[in-house]
Design a protein around this motif. Structure first.
Motif, PDB file in Angstrom:
ATOM      1  N   ALA A   1      40.662  35.605  48.574  1.00 30.24           N
ATOM      2  CA  ALA A   1      39.802  34.415  48.520  1.00 30.24           C
ATOM      3  C   ALA A   1      39.456  34.063  47.072  1.00 30.24           C
ATOM      4  N   GLU A   2      39.171  35.063  46.274  1.00 29.78           N
ATOM      5  CA  GLU A   2      38.827  34.824  44.872  1.00 29.78           C
ATOM      6  C   GLU A   2      40.019  34.247  44.107  1.00 29.78           C
ATOM      7  N   ILE A   3      41.194  34.803  44.344  1.00 32.75           N
ATOM      8  CA  ILE A   3      42.396  34.311  43.664  1.00 32.75           C
ATOM      9  C   ILE A   3      42.709  32.884  44.098  1.00 32.75           C
ATOM     10  N   ARG A   4      42.575  32.611  45.389  1.00 33.81           N
ATOM     11  CA  ARG A   4      42.802  31.241  45.868  1.00 33.81           C
ATOM     12  C   ARG A   4      41.840  30.266  45.210  1.00 33.81           C
ATOM     13  N   SER A   5      40.576  30.665  45.071  1.00 36.27           N
ATOM     14  CA  SER A   5      39.603  29.744  44.471  1.00 36.27           C
ATOM     15  C   SER A   5      39.922  29.486  42.997  1.00 36.27           C
ATOM     16  N   ILE A   6      40.510  30.451  42.330  1.00 33.18           N
ATOM     17  CA  ILE A   6      40.921  30.263  40.934  1.00 33.18           C
ATOM     18  C   ILE A   6      42.143  29.349  40.855  1.00 33.18           C
TER      19      ILE A   6
ATOM     20  N   ASP B   1      46.929  31.242  34.230  1.00 36.23           N
ATOM     21  CA  ASP B   1      47.880  30.274  34.780  1.00 36.23           C
ATOM     22  C   ASP B   1      47.194  29.002  35.242  1.00 36.23           C
ATOM     23  N   ALA B   2      46.048  29.142  35.908  1.00 37.90           N
ATOM     24  CA  ALA B   2      45.327  27.953  36.369  1.00 37.90           C
ATOM     25  C   ALA B   2      44.894  27.099  35.171  1.00 37.90           C
ATOM     26  N   GLY B   3      44.418  27.735  34.115  1.00 38.23           N
ATOM     27  CA  GLY B   3      44.021  26.996  32.923  1.00 38.23           C
ATOM     28  C   GLY B   3      45.187  26.287  32.256  1.00 38.23           C
ATOM     29  N   ARG B   4      46.316  26.979  32.189  1.00 37.78           N
ATOM     30  CA  ARG B   4      47.508  26.397  31.579  1.00 37.78           C
ATOM     31  C   ARG B   4      48.019  25.213  32.398  1.00 37.78           C
TER      32      ARG B   4
ATOM     33  N   ALA C   1      47.410  47.999  45.276  1.00 37.10           N
ATOM     34  CA  ALA C   1      47.244  49.257  44.533  1.00 37.10           C
ATOM     35  C   ALA C   1      45.817  49.417  44.015  1.00 37.10           C
ATOM     36  N   GLY C   2      44.994  48.372  44.198  1.00 38.06           N
ATOM     37  CA  GLY C   2      43.600  48.459  43.779  1.00 38.06           C
ATOM     38  C   GLY C   2      43.334  48.047  42.346  1.00 38.06           C
ATOM     39  N   ASP C   3      44.286  47.370  41.730  1.00 34.03           N
ATOM     40  CA  ASP C   3      44.151  46.965  40.330  1.00 34.03           C
ATOM     41  C   ASP C   3      44.024  45.444  40.253  1.00 34.03           C
ATOM     42  N   ALA C   4      42.851  44.927  40.561  1.00 30.95           N
ATOM     43  CA  ALA C   4      42.651  43.481  40.678  1.00 30.95           C
ATOM     44  C   ALA C   4      42.444  42.778  39.342  1.00 30.95           C
ATOM     45  N   GLU C   5      41.824  43.427  38.376  1.00 29.45           N
ATOM     46  CA  GLU C   5      41.433  42.725  37.147  1.00 29.45           C
ATOM     47  C   GLU C   5      42.594  42.046  36.423  1.00 29.45           C
ATOM     48  N   PRO C   6      43.761  42.706  36.241  1.00 33.30           N
ATOM     49  CA  PRO C   6      44.868  42.010  35.578  1.00 33.30           C
ATOM     50  C   PRO C   6      45.374  40.808  36.385  1.00 33.30           C
ATOM     51  N   VAL C   7      45.307  40.896  37.697  1.00 30.09           N
ATOM     52  CA  VAL C   7      45.751  39.786  38.545  1.00 30.09           C
ATOM     53  C   VAL C   7      44.789  38.611  38.408  1.00 30.09           C
ATOM     54  N   LEU C   8      43.495  38.889  38.435  1.00 29.69           N
ATOM     55  CA  LEU C   8      42.509  37.830  38.269  1.00 29.69           C
ATOM     56  C   LEU C   8      42.646  37.170  36.895  1.00 29.69           C
ATOM     57  N   ALA C   9      42.892  37.967  35.868  1.00 31.16           N
ATOM     58  CA  ALA C   9      43.083  37.414  34.520  1.00 31.16           C
ATOM     59  C   ALA C   9      44.321  36.526  34.470  1.00 31.16           C
TER      60      ALA C   9
ATOM     61  N   ARG D   1      53.145  40.179  32.704  1.00 31.01           N
ATOM     62  CA  ARG D   1      51.740  40.529  32.442  1.00 31.01           C
ATOM     63  C   ARG D   1      51.262  41.656  33.343  1.00 31.01           C
ATOM     64  N   LEU D   2      51.972  41.858  34.466  1.00 27.72           N
ATOM     65  CA  LEU D   2      51.613  42.926  35.402  1.00 27.72           C
ATOM     66  C   LEU D   2      52.632  44.062  35.359  1.00 27.72           C
ATOM     67  N   GLY D   3      53.331  44.169  34.257  1.00 24.09           N
ATOM     68  CA  GLY D   3      54.311  45.240  34.088  1.00 24.09           C
ATOM     69  C   GLY D   3      55.510  45.099  35.009  1.00 24.09           C
ATOM     70  N   GLY D   4      55.850  43.871  35.371  1.00 19.93           N
ATOM     71  CA  GLY D   4      56.981  43.617  36.257  1.00 19.93           C
ATOM     72  C   GLY D   4      56.622  43.648  37.736  1.00 19.93           C
ATOM     73  N   ALA D   5      55.382  43.987  38.045  1.00 18.80           N
ATOM     74  CA  ALA D   5      54.929  44.016  39.446  1.00 18.80           C
ATOM     75  C   ALA D   5      54.516  42.622  39.889  1.00 18.80           C
ATOM     76  N   THR D   6      54.365  42.459  41.185  1.00 15.82           N
ATOM     77  CA  THR D   6      53.814  41.222  41.722  1.00 15.82           C
ATOM     78  C   THR D   6      52.300  41.367  41.851  1.00 15.82           C
TER      79      THR D   6
END
Length: 172
Positions: free
Chosen positions: A115-120, A166-169, A153-161, A141-146
């Motif tokens: 939901a947070e990612i969609r809102s961004i 991307d949304a800003g760009r 995997a529980g690593d949300a901060e890099p995805v949110l960033a 930016r995610l080391g080749g991961a999606t």
């Protein structure tokens, strides 16, 4: 009369057995007293649907009924999850609502932070199909991961960033 299993089914059962050995009972059981027969029925009811034209875009998919069975919720809960941003849905040209399977873990857990990612991303990406593609595109930016892999995997901060960047760009 007992049906003899084909070699494929024998192999499938063996692979399922191996996977199930790594899963605690409480990860599959939805409520106290749920029988193994009910869990098995729920698992089969939730199998993915394939839509050739759509699979390459964001599939495979669950239809609403399969998702209801897999998650063990009523149809209104699926509608609520979609409305709140916790589920992505795409609508085919024929009006059929499909839910990309990637957003549900093998143990029936929804994708964290969706939901947070969609809102961004919504101001920049116009619909759930484009967001589904963004979530499933490997990123340097995610080391080749999606994003999906990182979130599960529980690593949300890099995805949110990455979503904010991307949304800003795309907004400019």
């Amino acid at each position: 009369m007992t049906r003899e299993l084909s070699p494929y089914y024998e192999q499938l059962l063996e692979e399922l057995r191996k996977l199930l050995l790594d899963v605690d009972d409480d990860e599959l059981i939805l409520y106290k007293g749920e029988t193994a027969a009910h869990v098995a029925t729920r698992l089969l009811a939730a199998r993915w649907s394939h839509y050739q034209d759509w699979d390459t875009k964001a599939g495979p998919f669950y239809e609403a009924g399969g998702l209801v069975a897999w998650l063990g919720v009523d149809p209104d809960e699926i509608d609520r999850m979609e409305a709140s941003g916790d589920l992505l849905a795409v609508t085919t040209d024929a009006g059929r609502r499909l839910f990309p399977a990637f957003q549900i873990s093998p143990f029936g857990k929804p994708l964290p932070h969706l939901a947070e990612i969609r809102s961004i991303l919504y101001p920049a990406l116009p619909n759930d199909l484009t967001i589904a593609r963004w979530l499933n595109t490997p990123s340097r930016r995610l080391g080749g991961a999606t994003a999906v892999e990182q979130l599960f995997a529980g690593d949300a901060e890099p995805v949110l960033a990455a979503a904010r960047e991307d949304a800003g760009r795309m907004a400019h």
